[in-house]
Motif scaffolding. Structure first.
Motif, short mmCIF file in Angstrom:
data_model
loop_
_atom_site.label_atom_id
_atom_site.label_comp_id
_atom_site.label_asym_id
_atom_site.label_seq_id
_atom_site.Cartn_x
_atom_site.Cartn_y
_atom_site.Cartn_z
N ALA A 1 14.45 0.35 -12.95
CA ALA A 1 15.69 -0.33 -12.53
C ALA A 1 16.62 0.61 -11.76
CB ALA A 1 16.40 -0.90 -13.75
N HIS A 2 16.78 1.85 -12.27
CA HIS A 2 17.73 2.74 -11.60
C HIS A 2 17.23 3.17 -10.22
CE1 HIS A 2 15.06 5.58 -13.64
NE2 HIS A 2 15.42 6.48 -12.74
N GLU A 3 15.89 3.22 -10.08
CA GLU A 3 15.34 3.60 -8.77
C GLU A 3 15.52 2.46 -7.76
OE1 GLU A 3 11.80 6.63 -10.11
OE2 GLU A 3 11.59 4.50 -10.63
N ALA B 1 18.01 0.39 -7.86
CA ALA B 1 19.44 0.44 -7.51
C ALA B 1 19.67 1.54 -6.47
CB ALA B 1 20.27 0.70 -8.76
N CYS B 2 19.06 2.68 -6.71
CA CYS B 2 19.25 3.80 -5.78
C CYS B 2 18.65 3.49 -4.41
CB CYS B 2 18.64 5.08 -6.35
SG CYS B 2 19.57 5.74 -7.75
N ALA C 1 29.85 8.14 -11.73
CA ALA C 1 28.48 8.46 -12.12
C ALA C 1 27.49 7.65 -11.28
CB ALA C 1 28.27 8.20 -13.61
N ALA C 2 27.81 6.37 -11.07
CA ALA C 2 26.92 5.49 -10.32
C ALA C 2 26.83 5.92 -8.85
CB ALA C 2 27.39 4.05 -10.44
N ALA D 1 24.96 9.11 -8.56
CA ALA D 1 23.53 8.96 -8.85
C ALA D 1 22.81 8.40 -7.62
CB ALA D 1 23.33 8.03 -10.05
N GLN E 1 21.62 1.37 -15.66
CA GLN E 1 20.46 1.59 -14.78
C GLN E 1 20.57 0.81 -13.48
OE1 GLN E 1 16.90 1.19 -17.46
NE2 GLN E 1 15.98 2.34 -15.78
N ILE F 1 22.03 4.72 -12.52
CA ILE F 1 22.10 5.82 -13.51
C ILE F 1 20.80 5.86 -14.31
CG2 ILE F 1 23.37 6.63 -15.53
CD1 ILE F 1 25.85 5.19 -14.18
N ASP F 2 20.11 7.00 -14.30
CA ASP F 2 18.81 7.05 -14.96
C ASP F 2 18.97 6.99 -16.48
OD1 ASP F 2 18.60 9.78 -16.24
OD2 ASP F 2 19.07 10.37 -14.19
N PRO F 3 17.89 6.58 -17.19
CA PRO F 3 18.03 6.33 -18.63
C PRO F 3 18.45 7.56 -19.43
CG PRO F 3 15.95 5.45 -17.81
CD PRO F 3 16.57 6.21 -16.68
N LYS G 1 20.45 10.09 -18.47
CA LYS G 1 21.90 10.22 -18.28
C LYS G 1 22.62 9.04 -18.95
CE LYS G 1 25.75 11.09 -15.58
NZ LYS G 1 26.73 12.03 -15.91
#
Ligand SMILES: Nc1ncnc2c1ncn2[C@@H]1O[C@H](COP(=O)(O)OP(=O)(O)OP(=O)(O)O)[C@@H](O)[C@H]1O
Ligand SMILES: [Mg+2]
Lengths: 252, 396
Positions: free
Chosen positions: A74-76, A78-79, A103-104, A107, B349, B353-355, B357
């Motif tokens: 999920a975070h990838e 988003a990135c 932070a977001a 990141a 996420q 933000i990675d898990p 962190k």
């Protein structure tokens, strides 16, 4: 190249098949609206795209920016430029909105190989984005969504989207819970973010939002499938007739 | 009663009752036999433990004795009296802390020193008072007795900090009595960073007058075995007591928090928010007792205790005890023991933000909520730093 290409997507939640073969392509610059009855799978689609692990893709393919997103967490995603504005934004006690946003933003910047923003640069960005989506300072200082009204939460989602500048914005019923003025603020914000290289998937039950955010295409989702696609006038006819005919047709 | 009589009576009480055992309802989950069966010495030595003064007004106690050299409390607002409790005896000493408890009675009988703070009527002190208790003496008992009195309409901030040398085995047995007169306000912090092999027990007794405010934050990181007994008596209408706390435990630490809030009169508020993060085989006990007496109408009492377990071996016993004898009261309590909120983690996420962190942010946030009501900026920054450092080394 398409921004996102969804091909014959099937997905289940808790072993229950919800999405039953979705086909949808969004090109850069386009706004697509999805409408459909409660429980038809709209939020499921947005969660599958965003990478929620509770939703399991069982068949099909999703290409984002030409790349298969299967292996991206999920975070990838988003990135990589995908943003989901939640139907029910999550309250997080103990983390201030500002800290969370910083932070977001950092990141995403890190993933994209950009420099981290320091405190001053970050505050400048906040001020710049406040011009796109007005948001009260006290909401930025408070814990993420904690005790926010329904409308404040939705506004916060769009503010976050403005901060993160995604390639694809998925808006899951962002209009529900908004009063008329807030709806205009949010819609103006989305319109300001519309650009030739950015696309939107707008999930809504109401034509009203689409009066402000005018879509290029409207799709009707019933029981996990897109049963009809058309231009913005399709939303108008749905407003008059409801989904009854589609639901019956599928049921028959 | 003068101090000598008080000490004799307490010694007799201690002799008669001895230490509690796990058969005592209030000590069911906390076995103090390791303290009871150890012969502690009271021989004094200087301490060489580092600390960071958090204020211009600082009283430093070295292994149970005030060190004039390390302390500084010369420039005080007019009428404010600060010093060693041995020099500044007050007839109210011993009136709140009742001798029934073995820890209180042995303290009263034996205390070697402690802080005395008296702020007269109407004086609002901006500068916090930092009380530092340094310990590094092997095998000693440190009986510390503090007395804080805030006069009518006065305000004072007190930070009690206990710091021990790593691996020193000793027993801190502290008692703090706090009197908050009408319209007075005491903002009290207790930071416990004792040695990981020490025993730490403290009884904090507070008496609140009309419209008085007592705010208390405890942060527990140290000691292998310990307990805080926090007791408040709301004795005047409109009083407000805030008791928040955080315990961060690891290895085989055992820490017990017992709160007793006595609503004796109408229209008082008490709020208690306690949170714990437990790693390894740590064991926490939380018991929050709220008594609403018959006349205490329009009481507003909220209590909550939340625990986050980072390891399967960690354990928590949480016991809310409400005793309500009035009928027009608002009383709520809640207790949770759990793991991190997966939905919140997913939300972070989806914002890039990675898990790993995300876990760290949520764990810190879980702890940090306890500090929401902290008024003293210095204390807040300091405590946040301690929490941060602790989490850096925890299994998240
Ligand atoms: N975590 C879950 N566990 C079990 N069932 C789920 C879960 N999430 C969704 N479902 C089910 O999947 C179906 C589709 O839900 P979804 O939330 O995607 O609908 P929706 O189209 O967004 O509806 P609405 O318009 O009410 O928001 C529903 O029947 C719902 O109950
Ligand atoms: Mg939905």
């Amino acid at each position: 190249m398409a921004l996102i290409e969804i091909k014959d997507l099937h997905a289940s939640v808790a072993d229950k098949p919800i999405l039953k073969g979705i086909n949808l392509t969004i090109k850069p610059g386009e706004v697509h609206a999805i409408m459909g009855p409660n429980g038809s799978g709209k939020s499921t689609l947005s969660n599958v795209l965003a990478g929620n692990e509770a939703y399991v893709k069982t068949a099909g393919q999703v290409l984002f920016d030409g790349k298969d997103i299967d292996d991206l967490a999920a975070h990838e995603r988003a990135c990589a430029g995908m943003f989901l504005a939640f139907q029910y934004p999550v309250e997080i006690a103990g983390i201030s909105n500002m800290y969370f946003l910083k932070a977001a933003v950092n990141a995403v910047r890190k993933y994209q190989g950009k420099d981290q923003l320091d405190a001053m640069e970050f505050l400048d960005l906040i001020e710049e984005k406040k011009k796109v989506v007005q948001i009260r300072d006290d909401l930025l200082a408070r814990a993420v969504n904690s005790g926010f009204s329904g409308g404040e939460k939705k506004r916060n989602e769009i503010f976050q989207m403005a901060m993160l500048e995604p390639k694809l914005g998925i808006l899951d019923e962002t209009d529900s819970g908004l009063d008329i003025d807030a709806l205009r603020v949010v819609a103006d914000g989305v319109n300001a973010l519309r650009s030739p290289d950015r696309g939107f998937l707008v999930i809504t039950h109401y034509q009203r939002l689409l009066d402000y955010i005018v879509p290029d295409f409207v799709h009707v989702l019933v029981d996990g499938q897109i049963v009809k696609s058309g231009g913005k006038e399709l939303a108008l006819s749905l407003e008059d007739e409801g989904y009854a005919s589609w639901v019956e047709e599928k049921g028959a | 009663m003068d101090l000598k009589d008080l000490r004799e009576k307490a010694a007799a009480d201690f002799k008669a009752n001895g230490f509690p055992t796990t058969k005592d309802e209030q000590w069911r989950f906390t076995d103090v036999s390791r303290v009871a069966n150890t012969e502690f010495s009271t021989e004094w030595t200087a301490a060489s433990v580092d600390f960071e003064p958090l204020s211009k007004i600082v009283l430093v106690f070295e292994n149970g004795k005030l060190s004039r050299k390390k302390s500084s409390f010369d420039e005080l607002p007019k009428g404010v009296c600060i010093g060693s409790i041995l020099d500044l005896v007050d007839p109210r000493i011993g009136t709140l802390a009742d001798s029934q408890s073995a820890f209180v009675s042995s303290n009263t009988a034996c205390f070697s020193d402690g802080a005395f703070i008296e702020v007269p009527e109407g004086v609002q002190m901006d500068t916090p008072i930092h009380l530092v208790y340094l310990a590094d003496a092997e095998g000693v008992a440190l009986h510390l007795r503090n007395f804080i009195s805030a006069g009518k309409g006065s305000a004072v901030t007190v930070i009690e900090e206990y710091i021990g040398q790593e691996n020193a085995t000793y027993w801190t047995n502290a008692v703090t009595e706090v009197f908050v007169a009408d319209e007075g306000s005491v903002d009290h912090y207790k930071v416990q960073c004792e040695s990981a092999s020490s025993f730490h027990f403290q009884t904090l007794e507070t008496h609140l007058g009309t419209n008085a405010i007592f705010s208390n934050h405890t942060v527990t990181l140290g000691s292998v075995l310990g307990r805080n007994d926090i007791r408040g008596k709301l004795a005047g209408e409109g009083g407000e007591a805030i008791c928040n706390g955080l315990y961060l435990l690891k290895d085989k630490q055992h820490f017990d928090t017992h709160i007793f809030m006595d609503h004796a009169v109408p229209k008082c508020n008490s709020h208690e928010l306690y949170k714990g993060i437990l790693d390894d085989k740590a064991w926490a006990v939380f018991c929050g007792r709220i008594l609403v007496q018959k006349d205490a109408q329009e009481t507003d009492a909220i209590q909550s205790n939340a625990n986050l377990l980072l390891s399967r071996g960690a354990k928590v016993n949480t016991l809310p005890q409400l005793e309500i004898y009035a009928d027009d009261v608002k009383c709520t309590h809640g207790a949770t023991i759990g793991e991190l909120n997966e939905t919140a983690l997913y939300y972070l996420q989806t914002r890039g933000i990675d898990p790993i962190k995300g876990h760290a942010m949520l764990t810190f946030a879980f702890a940090n909520e306890v500090l929401d009501e902290v008024k003293c900026k210095t204390a807040k920054t300091y405590i946040e730093g301690l929490v941060h450092d602790w989490l850096e080394n925890a299994s998240i």
